[in-house]
Design a protein around this motif. Sequence first.
Motif, short mmCIF file in Angstrom:
data_model
loop_
_atom_site.label_atom_id
_atom_site.label_comp_id
_atom_site.label_asym_id
_atom_site.label_seq_id
_atom_site.Cartn_x
_atom_site.Cartn_y
_atom_site.Cartn_z
N GLY A 239 -4.79 75.46 -66.31
CA GLY A 239 -3.37 75.06 -66.77
C GLY A 239 -2.53 75.69 -65.88
N VAL A 240 -2.72 76.37 -64.62
CA VAL A 240 -1.61 76.95 -63.62
C VAL A 240 -0.95 75.85 -63.13
N SER A 241 -1.50 74.82 -62.56
CA SER A 241 -0.90 73.71 -61.83
C SER A 241 -0.07 72.95 -62.79
N ARG A 242 -0.37 72.63 -64.02
CA ARG A 242 0.58 72.20 -64.96
C ARG A 242 1.82 72.99 -65.35
N LEU A 243 1.87 74.31 -65.37
CA LEU A 243 2.68 75.10 -65.63
C LEU A 243 3.50 75.17 -64.50
N ASP B 91 4.48 72.84 -62.20
CA ASP B 91 4.89 71.59 -61.83
C ASP B 91 6.26 71.54 -62.42
N THR B 92 7.22 71.48 -61.35
CA THR B 92 8.60 71.77 -61.87
C THR B 92 9.19 70.31 -62.25
N SER B 93 8.56 69.23 -62.09
CA SER B 93 8.94 67.88 -62.57
C SER B 93 8.80 67.82 -64.14
N LYS B 94 8.09 68.62 -64.74
CA LYS B 94 7.77 68.58 -66.29
C LYS B 94 8.80 69.61 -67.04
N TYR B 95 9.49 70.30 -66.14
CA TYR B 95 10.42 71.49 -66.69
C TYR B 95 11.39 70.47 -67.55
N THR B 96 12.08 71.21 -68.63
CA THR B 96 13.11 70.45 -69.42
C THR B 96 14.14 71.72 -69.70
N GLY B 97 15.46 71.06 -70.23
CA GLY B 97 16.59 72.08 -70.74
C GLY B 97 16.94 72.72 -69.51
N THR B 98 17.26 74.00 -69.56
CA THR B 98 18.16 74.67 -68.85
C THR B 98 17.15 75.23 -67.55
N HIS B 99 15.84 75.20 -67.73
CA HIS B 99 14.89 75.52 -66.39
C HIS B 99 14.96 74.42 -65.65
#
Length: 171
Positions: free
Chosen positions: A116-120, A122-130
């Motif tokens: 899960g580290v690579s999934r967490l 991955d900045t392309s999957k961030y939503t909202g203010t992040h």
Amino acid sequence: MASEAGKTFQRFAVFGESSSSGTEMSNKNFSKLCKDCGIMDGKIVTSTDVDIVFSKVKAKNARTITFQQFQEAMKELGQKRFKDKKPDEALENIYKLMEGKDPATTGVTKATTVGGVSRLTDTSKYTGTHKERFDESGKGKGIAGREEMTDKSGYVSGYKGAGTYDKKSSK
């Protein structure tokens, strides 16, 4: 055989010491050399023996030993490790144990990206203010991404017609 011991001495002398030139070795690195090369076996030659020999061969107020002092220490440890052999044979056997050895880095923590580290991260999957904190390439924007930057142009916040005053008044 002593030249090979010299190379091993130098490799262990600079290990973990960024400022070391490889001509002098600390007690920590001396103990590491004895452990990694198999001179210290835990039964006949213990870590206490290694520390005592180091203290015996170093100069009174020094914290390190030179290669010449290192050779004296190896003679003493050789006589203790190989009791049934002559001093010269014992020293030869100690040098054989040291031959071609490098400082081991077993048990050293390495950075891993498991599951899960690579999934967490991955900045392309961030939503909202992040999502606002990173550009398209995934590189962080720094303070501009964390704080809402205010417009310090002199206009009231929220005013849509910034920069239009001169156009209106010149007519």
